[in-house]
Design an enzyme around this catalytic site. Structure first.
Site, PDB file in Angstrom:
ATOM      1  N   ASP A   1       0.816  -1.216   0.000  1.00 50.10           N
ATOM      2  CA  ASP A   1       0.000   0.000   0.000  1.00 50.10           C
ATOM      3  C   ASP A   1       0.851   1.268   0.000  1.00 50.10           C
ATOM      4  O   ASP A   1       2.022   1.254   0.369  1.00 50.10           O
ATOM      5  CB  ASP A   1      -0.916   0.011   1.227  1.00 50.10           C
ATOM      6  CG  ASP A   1      -0.135  -0.037   2.535  1.00 50.10           C
ATOM      7  OD1 ASP A   1       0.827  -0.830   2.616  1.00 50.10           O
ATOM      8  OD2 ASP A   1      -0.472   0.704   3.467  1.00 50.10           O
ATOM      9  N   GLU A   2       0.217   2.346  -0.406  1.00 48.45           N
ATOM     10  CA  GLU A   2       0.718   3.717  -0.246  1.00 48.45           C
ATOM     11  C   GLU A   2       2.152   3.933  -0.756  1.00 48.45           C
ATOM     12  O   GLU A   2       2.906   4.716  -0.195  1.00 48.45           O
ATOM     13  CB  GLU A   2       0.616   4.139   1.228  1.00 48.45           C
ATOM     14  CG  GLU A   2      -0.812   4.181   1.729  1.00 48.45           C
ATOM     15  CD  GLU A   2      -0.936   4.660   3.161  1.00 48.45           C
ATOM     16  OE1 GLU A   2      -1.853   5.452   3.454  1.00 48.45           O
ATOM     17  OE2 GLU A   2      -0.123   4.231   4.007  1.00 48.45           O
TER      18      GLU A   2
END
Length: 681
Positions: free
Chosen positions: A320-321
């Protein structure tokens, strides 16, 4: 023939109506959670005395240990001196007879169903597997009742099984390390609420929390000395296994990799960059270099080591991210993207994730990743962990698109309990919701996970942020979709909250610990009164931008003693609604107004530290508002000017303070306006 059909239909409707009515009556009477799939009262009653015994049809470590635990909990809860403290296997007559077919290895498809029959002469618990026995014992323990002279089980017939097969809790131990005893007590609570997946977030920008014998710098340089040894990990995995809980590790890559790169900087995407453990919260730039062969050698050896510690078939890789800043700044990575005709960093991360999945497959593992890994070229063998929704710019979330595209998926977006929303919000969020899915697509929704991110919690406070709200979410994962009455849930949850404390969670008692700390061991009643109408700021407003608190900042402040469902605020709202419907029933309203006045008078007697000084102004305004409202109720006179002045005072209470907010503002204004309108008419 037609009249016969009508008769059968009428009888069916009648029986269904009686069944529903019976269910509702039992919900009012019993404090079970999660609520069983089928439950029927039999009218009998089984008394609990010193002769209570358990007989099991065959031996299994899991059933044996849980039966002993049940007996200890039963005697502690009732005070009954049970003569036989261990189960027997002699096929003789017992109070509780347990019968099951198979002792199983934990997997996603384990049968957790059970049948529980409580009669005057004993209890029978039948299950296909030893895990089903554990779930049934949890239900039975919640059914203990008492009158003035006896403890007993109400006569019931229960047939139960879960709606979803993945019912998880994620605990982030990277931002704040959580010792073994904290993990264990939360595993106990999970089992009590029939949850079956512990997702262990073990690495991030703030720390790498596993001892590594193949890459020892990971725990030596990237953990601040706070990590789990191999022995401790095996201990926790074994402990969870006995409770019927699978443990899934998460090593977050390629982003959120600051801790890894602090130990092994050559694996990073930016040369000559000084990698240091992050002390703040947020999203940071350091990422593994996806074109460096040494990165995949590192992942292979590390994942081989970690896989050997976690027997479950699933392995979470984060994903993620990753904003790709360091990738964009690397000339060689840019050249690699052009050479391979990658349109953007999403294509590059897909390339990386596919290689990682092949490594995991080599060790018999299936890949799970946050929903950023869901790209057109990602193999459908990956499990999508949906976390992004409206707040991240996805109006309908990412779960629906995932299952439509052929992925299996888990929902967490609506279960971020660190956002500090009310239990009502989480309880009404259903994994399937009202999406238009066919049966095959619905089956791809494995379930959901509660996510306890660790930026703002320590061992002192983590239980109060997880429980009791997670118990209500556990019901959403286990029980039928139509079990969704808020008021009834809250009534049952209040009892379950105390039950959770009894089995070991600290979510209630540590409130007093914090309040004694900030008052320097003075009388804390006045602080408790204020805390019951104050809630921590929501949606990360407490730590806006991630820069107010560091990982070693104090989390033993007034905000840490408040929870997201302020008890008196909820009760005051109910009392106000009743008051507005009645003519003169104002005694319950006066109870709260006087309580807040008394609280402030007691607060004024305390020696004030700087922490308590932060509460002074709002508590003083609350005192004045409560006093004025009591006077107008008593005197039955209220001018327009007085109303306007009172509303101005109430508006002052709306301003956040000490990282909390007073949550009865709307109700106080409604009360003031109602009194004015009532006296003016």
């Amino acid at each position: 023939m037609k009249s016969t059909s009508i008769l059968i239909l009428s009888l069916s409707i009648l029986l269904f109506s009686i069944s529903c009515s019976s269910q509702e009556e039992l919900k009012d009477k019993l404090s079970l959670m999660p609520w069983p799939k089928e439950i029927k009262a039999t009218g009998s009653k089984l008394f609990i005395d010193s002769n209570f015994t358990i007989n099991i049809n065959k031996k299994s470590h899991r059933v044996h240990n849980n039966a002993i635990s049940f007996l200890r909990n039963l005697t502690n809860k009732t005070g009954v001196f049970i003569e036989k403290g261990f189960p027997s296997y002699d096929k003789g007559k017992a109070t509780l007879n347990i019968k099951y077919k198979n002792e199983v290895s934990l997997s996603i498809n384990v049968d957790e169903s059970y049948i529980l029959s409580i009669k005057n002469n004993g209890v029978e618990l039948i299950a296909s597997t030893d895990v089903g026995v554990i779930r049934g014992l949890s239900t039975l323990l919640q059914l203990v009742q008492n009158d003035s002279s006896n403890y007993f089980f109400e006569g019931l017939m229960i047939k139960d099984n879960p709606r979803f097969k993945w019912r998880g809790l994620m605990i982030d131990v990277s931002r704040h390390f959580q010792p073994v005893n904290v993990i264990k007590r939360n595993l106990d609570a999970m089992a009590f609420m029939k949850m079956n997946v512990f997702h262990w977030h073990l690495s991030d920008d703030q720390g790498f929390r596993i001892e590594s014998k193949v890459y020892p710098k990971l725990h030596q340089l990237a953990s601040d000395g706070q990590y789990y040894s191999h022995e401790q990990i095996k201990e926790i995995v074994s402990y969870a296994n006995m409770l019927g809980i699978r443990v899934i590790p998460e090593i977050d890559i390629p982003g959120h990799a600051t801790a890894i790169l602090t130990a092994y900087p050559k694996l990073g995407s930016k040369d000559n960059y000084e990698y240091k453990l992050q002390r703040y919260a947020g999203v940071f730039d350091p990422t593994l270099n996806p074109i460096n062969p040494e990165v995949y050698t590192f992942i292979d050896k590390l994942f081989n080591e970690v896989s050997s510690l976690f027997p479950d078939e699933y392995f979470h890789i984060g994903g993620d991210e990753n904003e790709g800043k360091h990738w964009d700044e690397n000339v060689k990575i840019d050249e690699f993207k052009r050479k391979n005709k990658f349109k953007d960093n999403h294509d590059l991360q897909t390339y990386f994730t596919i290689k990682v999945e092949k490594i995991l497959n080599k060790y018999g593992k299936k890949l799970v990743g946050w929903d950023e890994i869901m790209t057109p070229n990602m193999p459908r063998s990956a499990i999508i962990h949906s976390w992004r929704g409206k707040n991240e710019g996805f109006k309908n979330g990412t779960l629906f698109p995932a299952v439509k595209k052929g992925f299996k998926a888990i929902l967490s977006n609506d279960y971020y309990i660190d956002r500090m929303f009310s239990v009502d919000h989480y309880y009404l969020c259903d994994p399937i919701g009202n999406f238009n899915l066919n049966e095959e697509e619905e089956n791809r929704i494995l379930g959901g996970e509660v996510t306890m991110w660790g930026e703002l919690v320590t061992p002192l406070t983590i239980d109060s942020r997880i429980w009791p709200r997670t118990a209500a979410i556990a019901e959403r994962f286990w029980s039928l979709k139509n079990v969704n009455d808020i008021e009834n849930m809250r009534k049952r949850l209040k009892v379950i909250s105390y039950e959770l404390e009894r089995i070991g969670t600290t979510h209630l008692k540590n409130i007093d610990v914090i309040l004694r700390n900030i008052s320097n061991n003075q009388e804390i009643n006045s602080l408790k009164i204020l805390s019951k109408i104050a809630e921590p700021l929501k949606m990360y407003e407490r730590n806006k931008g991630g820069t107010e608190y560091k990982s070693f900042s104090p989390f033993s402040l007034f905000a840490d003693a408040c929870n997201s469902d302020a008890e008196d605020a909820y009760e005051f709202k109910k009392v106000l609604n009743l008051y507005k419907k009645s003519k003169n029933n104002y005694e319950d309203i006066l109870y709260f107004l006087r309580k807040w006045q008394k609280g402030y008078i007691e607060f004024e007697k305390l020696n004030k530290s700087s922490i308590l000084q932060e509460l002074q102004s709002h508590y003083s305004v609350l005192y004045n508002v409560s006093q004025k409202l009591e006077k107008v109720i008593q005197k039955q006179t209220f001018s327009k000017k007085e109303l306007e002045e009172l509303i101005i005072s109430i508006d002052k209470l709306e301003i956040p303070f000490a990282d909390v907010e007073i949550v009865i503002i709307k109700e106080l204004k409604q009360l003031a306006n109602h009194i004015y309108n009532k006296l003016s008419s």
